[in-house]
Design a protein around this motif. Structure first.
Motif: not given
Length: 387
Positions: A5-11, A145-154, A214-216, A251-254
């Protein structure tokens, strides 16, 4: 091979001066009427917020600004940003800055849902949540972070909490290399090494490695590798900056689809306990971790070595190529000008047992994705290697 299952930005827009020229246009494509720009005070002082505001206002979009983000954003800061967005009924959320600003924006984009504090939505299923349109505009080439679906907070106790769901993936990523031209050399270096780690850990993930990531990862690593010295020596080279920024996004998408691993596991306690910036912390521990992984990952490191150093490694065995790859990463760290011994950062041998215990007790999920399992004693040894 298991299913993917692969996710990336719409634009994704990768273009010099694209924030000035296209932010307002893109906002109107999402029918925005009121936007919140989430950033930090330093980005505001550089004038980047003014450029973003002007582009939005010229498109008829009202703008409010929250510039209270700090590194490793505490829950309280993120809640304050949510309150401002709710008060102004913002229908477009824009994260402008480094990973902390973009991570904050990701959570703010969930504000229309029924919760009072972020603590209410930690560790729950967010798949049914609504999300407002979310734009991410990075000002560093590293976090992805612009290409990921994780948010890390403290959290209040200082631990890092992650909200991890495709629901918070930014819709639009605007990659404008002009926003990275003023980066100090040490931040340029630390974020570039961070992005390299993202590529390498995605490529060697034990649990989520896949051909798309891998390709990315390979392409991103090649671009980072080939431009690293250039951006350190010629920080005003806009073409090199643009390549680094795009590579960071690749790298973020990968890694968000392939996972990170033990480098991050060992780096988080350094950031939490000693306030070492995330990219610098990753750079500190990457070579000991990669060397430790050799019995399981030498062939994969060799593949990466041949992708970035084809002439040098063409006649080498896998183990020789893998060792040469790790040696060059060590050279990059030394070249960066960053401190690369824990003792230089006021960390002593007596601190190491507590750091290693945090890795094993809190970040086991990152050991699980690593090519090779590691024990408390082995983590301790790796920290001591860089003392």
């Amino acid at each position: 091979m298991s299913g993917i299952e692969f996710y990336t930005n719409r634009h994704i827009v990768s273009e010099v001066d694209s924030m000035r020229q296209k932010l307002g246009v893109l906002a109107k494509q999402y029918s925005a009427t009121s936007a919140i720009i989430i950033t930090d005070a330093g980005i505001s002082q550089l004038g980047y917020v003014d450029i973003a505001q002007q582009s939005l206002q010229e498109a008829g979009v009202q703008v409010v600004v929250f510039d209270g983000v700090v590194a490793d954003p505490p829950i309280e800061i993120v809640n304050n940003a949510i309150d401002l967005a709710r008060t102004n009924q913002c229908d477009l959320i824009i994260g402008l800055g480094g990973g902390s600003s973009i991570d904050t924006a990701k959570i703010v984009a969930l504000y229309p849902n029924d919760f009072q504090s972020i603590t209410d939505i930690l560790d729950i299923d967010l798949s049914s949540f609504k999300k407002l349109p979310l734009f991410a505009i990075p000002t560093t080439a590293g976090t992805g972070a612009e290409a990921t679906f994780v948010s890390v907070i403290t959290a209040k106790d200082g631990s890092k909490k992650a909200i991890y769901t495709p629901k918070i993936l930014p819709d639009v990523a605007i990659l404008d290399a002009t926003l990275t031209l003023k980066l100090p050399r040490h931040i340029t270096a630390a974020t570039a090494l961070d992005a390299m780690v993202h590529c390498i850990e995605a490529y060697t993930s034990r649990t989520k490695k896949n051909p798309i990531s891998d390709a990315l990862a390979i392409k991103g690593l090649q671009m980072l590798w080939n431009n690293f010295e250039k951006v350190l020596q010629q920080g005003d080279d806009i073409n090199a900056r643009a390549d680094m920024l795009l590579a960071s996004t690749l790298a973020g998408i990968a890694f968000v689809n392939g996972s990170v691993a033990a480098v991050h596991g060992l780096s988080y306690p350094l950031s939490i306990n000693f306030h070492i910036p995330h990219g610098h912390a990753n750079a500190l521990v990457m070579c000991p971790v990669f060397s430790f992984n050799l019995p399981e990952a030498a062939s994969m490191y060799a593949e990466l070595a041949r992708a970035v150093m084809p002439t040098q490694t063409s006649t080498m065995t896998d183990l020789e190529a893998a060792n040469q790859f790790i040696l060059q990463l060590k050279n990059f760290l030394e070249m960066s000008g960053l401190k690369y011994r824990l003792s230089e950062l006021d960390i002593t041998e007596k601190d190491i047992p507590a750091l290693a215990d945090i890795v094993i007790s809190t970040y086991a999920r990152l050991i699980a994705t690593n090519p090779k399992d590691m024990t408390l004693e082995e983590v301790t040894t790796m920290y001591k290697e860089i003392l």
